[in-house]
Design a protein around this motif. Structure first.
Motif, mmCIF file in Angstrom:
data_model
loop_
_atom_site.group_PDB
_atom_site.id
_atom_site.type_symbol
_atom_site.label_atom_id
_atom_site.label_comp_id
_atom_site.label_asym_id
_atom_site.label_seq_id
_atom_site.Cartn_x
_atom_site.Cartn_y
_atom_site.Cartn_z
ATOM 1 N N LEU A 65 -29.640 5.957 -29.779
ATOM 2 C CA LEU A 65 -30.955 5.572 -29.294
ATOM 3 C C LEU A 65 -32.035 6.008 -30.275
ATOM 4 N N LEU A 66 -33.178 5.314 -30.188
ATOM 5 C CA LEU A 66 -34.347 5.674 -30.977
ATOM 6 C C LEU A 66 -35.195 6.655 -30.173
ATOM 7 N N VAL A 67 -35.540 7.768 -30.774
ATOM 8 C CA VAL A 67 -36.378 8.773 -30.116
ATOM 9 C C VAL A 67 -37.332 9.340 -31.165
ATOM 10 N N ASN A 68 -38.628 9.185 -30.910
ATOM 11 C CA ASN A 68 -39.659 9.780 -31.786
ATOM 12 C C ASN A 68 -39.434 9.463 -33.261
ATOM 13 N N GLY A 69 -39.148 8.198 -33.549
ATOM 14 C CA GLY A 69 -39.049 7.758 -34.933
ATOM 15 C C GLY A 69 -37.751 8.077 -35.632
ATOM 16 N N THR A 218 -45.172 -0.568 -31.361
ATOM 17 C CA THR A 218 -44.588 0.718 -31.728
ATOM 18 C C THR A 218 -43.654 1.136 -30.604
ATOM 19 N N LEU A 219 -42.379 1.252 -30.906
ATOM 20 C CA LEU A 219 -41.358 1.547 -29.907
ATOM 21 C C LEU A 219 -40.602 2.807 -30.336
ATOM 22 N N ALA A 220 -40.678 3.834 -29.511
ATOM 23 C CA ALA A 220 -39.979 5.103 -29.793
ATOM 24 C C ALA A 220 -40.284 5.607 -31.201
ATOM 25 N N GLY A 221 -41.533 5.402 -31.629
ATOM 26 C CA GLY A 221 -41.958 5.872 -32.934
ATOM 27 C C GLY A 221 -41.607 4.949 -34.080
ATOM 28 N N MET A 222 -41.026 3.791 -33.770
ATOM 29 C CA MET A 222 -40.658 2.819 -34.798
ATOM 30 C C MET A 222 -41.514 1.559 -34.662
ATOM 31 N N ARG A 223 -41.778 0.900 -35.798
ATOM 32 C CA ARG A 223 -42.429 -0.413 -35.767
ATOM 33 C C ARG A 223 -41.349 -1.431 -35.423
ATOM 34 N N ALA A 224 -41.516 -2.107 -34.288
ATOM 35 C CA ALA A 224 -40.435 -2.931 -33.767
ATOM 36 C C ALA A 224 -40.944 -4.258 -33.226
ATOM 37 N N TYR A 241 -35.682 -5.807 -32.867
ATOM 38 C CA TYR A 241 -35.444 -5.579 -34.294
ATOM 39 C C TYR A 241 -36.519 -4.605 -34.759
ATOM 40 N N TYR A 242 -36.111 -3.603 -35.518
ATOM 41 C CA TYR A 242 -37.086 -2.597 -35.948
ATOM 42 C C TYR A 242 -36.901 -2.299 -37.434
ATOM 43 N N GLN A 243 -37.988 -1.870 -38.059
ATOM 44 C CA GLN A 243 -37.929 -1.533 -39.481
ATOM 45 C C GLN A 243 -37.898 -0.026 -39.655
ATOM 46 N N ASN A 244 -37.043 0.398 -40.600
ATOM 47 C CA ASN A 244 -36.877 1.826 -40.832
ATOM 48 C C ASN A 244 -36.350 2.031 -42.253
ATOM 49 N N ASN A 245 -37.036 2.844 -43.018
ATOM 50 C CA ASN A 245 -36.615 3.161 -44.390
ATOM 51 C C ASN A 245 -36.407 1.908 -45.235
ATOM 52 N N GLY A 246 -37.300 0.933 -45.066
ATOM 53 C CA GLY A 246 -37.240 -0.267 -45.890
ATOM 54 C C GLY A 246 -36.167 -1.256 -45.505
ATOM 55 N N GLU A 247 -35.588 -1.115 -44.301
ATOM 56 C CA GLU A 247 -34.530 -2.015 -43.840
ATOM 57 C C GLU A 247 -34.826 -2.451 -42.405
ATOM 58 N N ILE A 248 -34.151 -3.521 -41.954
ATOM 59 C CA ILE A 248 -34.337 -4.041 -40.600
ATOM 60 C C ILE A 248 -33.058 -3.826 -39.807
ATOM 61 N N TYR A 249 -33.213 -3.268 -38.622
ATOM 62 C CA TYR A 249 -32.080 -2.929 -37.762
ATOM 63 C C TYR A 249 -32.202 -3.638 -36.413
ATOM 64 N N ALA A 250 -31.082 -3.702 -35.693
ATOM 65 C CA ALA A 250 -31.046 -4.361 -34.381
ATOM 66 C C ALA A 250 -30.909 -3.339 -33.271
ATOM 67 N N GLY A 251 -31.383 -3.726 -32.095
ATOM 68 C CA GLY A 251 -31.222 -2.895 -30.914
ATOM 69 C C GLY A 251 -31.572 -3.680 -29.674
#
Length: 291
Positions: A65-69, A218-224, A241-251
Motif C-alpha cells: 500500500l501507499l502511505v505518506n509518499g 494527491t493520494l497517500a502522498g503521491m501524485r496520482a 496510476y501514480y508517478q514515483n521516482n520518474g516512473e508510472i505505477y499501477a494500483g
C-alpha cells in the motif's frame, strides 16, 4: 474466529467416487486476541489453516500500500491492533516494519447466530453468503460432506459489516517481473508524468484509459490519477496510476467509508456481511467433510 475460503475442483470416477484435486483449497483465516481490548489496544494473532488434511493452504501474498509518499509491504502473517469504539471493533493493519499503519477497518452491526441440529439444515444465509455453502454442491448425487452430521455444542457464526477508515491505496506489479517488497514493477520506466502516460491500454482491465477518464490528485502522498468509474469487482475500488521516482505505477483505491462487500457463492447482488465461524462450528465442518 475463523473466516473460511475455498476453491474446489471436484471430479467423479466411473464408480461415482469423488476426488478433490490437490490444487484445491479449503482453508481458514484464524484470528484471536489473548484478552479484551476494553482497556486498550491488543494484538491480533492471525494464522492460516487447511480445513481438509488432504489440501494445503495456498501461497498468500502480502499486499502493498501507499502511505505518506512511500510503498509499504504489509506484515505477513498480518500484524493487527484491535481496539473498541463503542459497539464497533477497529482493526489497524501494520506494515512489515511492525509500526506503520497501512489500513484500518471498522467492524459494525455485529450479530451472533447459534448453530444447532443438522449442518444440512443450517440457515440459508450461511450457505448462500459464505464458503460453507460450497459443501452443498453435489456431483453425480455424491455429497462433499456427511449430510447426517450435526453441529457441535456451542457452534455459532458471527456476522459483521466492515468499513474502510481512510483511503486505502494498494499497489502491485503492473507488468512482469513479479516482485515483493517496496519496489513494484512499473507500467513505464521511461514516462515520468501522468500527463504523458495516457492513453494507456490496460490488459488487466481490458480497456484503454484516457486522461479525461479520471482526475489527478494527491493520494497517500503521491501524485496520482484516479479513475472516475469504479472497477467491476466485489469491492468498490477505482483504478489508480501514480508517478514515483520518474516512473508510472499501477494500483487501486478503496475510498474512505466504503462498505466491503463479498460476492455470494451463486453470484448476483454483492452482500455486505462477512461470516466468521467460531471454533465449535469449524470443528463441526472438519468432522463432516469427506475430502
Amino acid at each position: 474466529m475463523h473466516f473460511l475460503s475455498e476453491s474446489l475442483s471436484v471430479s467423479a470416477s466411473s464408480t461415482g467416487a469423488l476426488t478433490v484435486s490437490p490444487s484445491s483449497v479449503f482453508y481458514t483465516d484464524d484470528s484471536s486476541i489473548a484478552q479484551s481490548a476494553a482497556n486498550g489496544a491488543q494484538p491480533l494473532t492471525v494464522t492460516y489453516t487447511s480445513v481438509s488434511s488432504a489440501l494445503k493452504v495456498p501461497a498468500i501474498v502480502a499486499p502493498r500500500l501507499l502511505v505518506n509518499g512511500a510503498v509499504y509491504s504489509s506484515a505477513f502473517p498480518p500484524q493487527v491492533r484491535i481496539s473498541y469504539s463503542g459497539a464497533n471493533v477497529q482493526e489497524d493493519y501494520l506494515a512489515s516494519d511492525g509500526k506503520t499503519v497501512t489500513r484500518t477497518l471498522l467492524g459494525t452491526s455485529y450479530s451472533v447466530v447459534a448453530l444447532t441440529g443438522l449442518i444440512s439444515a443450517s440457515p440459508a444465509e450461511l450457505f448462500a453468503n459464505s464458503a460453507v455453502g460450497v459443501l452443498t454442491n453435489t456431483l453425480n448425487g455424491q455429497s462433499l460432506y456427511n449430510r447426517q452430521a450435526s453441529w457441535q455444542t456451542g457452534a455459532a457464526y458471527v456476522k459483521v459489516v466492515r468499513h474502510t477508515v481512510g483511503d486505502e491505496a494498494f499497489t502491485y506489479d503492473c507488468v512482469a517481473p513479479t516482485t515483493t517488497g517496496p519496489n513494484p514493477t512499473p507500467c513505464s520506466a521511461t514516462i515520468s508524468t501522468l500527463e504523458n502516460f495516457f492513453p494507456y491500454a490496460s490488459t488487466a482491465d481490458g480497456k484503454t484509459y484516457q486522461i479525461g477518464d479520471g482526475q489527478i490528485v494527491t493520494l497517500a502522498g503521491m501524485r496520482a490519477w484516479v479513475a472516475n468509474a469504479a472497477l467491476a469487482s466485489a469491492a468498490t475500488d477505482y483504478r489508480v496510476y501514480y508517478q514515483n521516482n520518474g516512473e508510472i505505477y499501477a494500483g487501486y483505491l478503496i475510498k474512505d467509508g466504503t462498505t466491503l462487500q463479498l460476492a455470494p457463492l451463486g453470484g448476483g447482488t454483492q452482500q455486505d456481511s462477512y461470516y466468521f465461524l467460531n471454533s465449535a462450528a469449524l470443528q463441526s465442518i472438519k468432522s463432516a467433510i469427506v475430502f
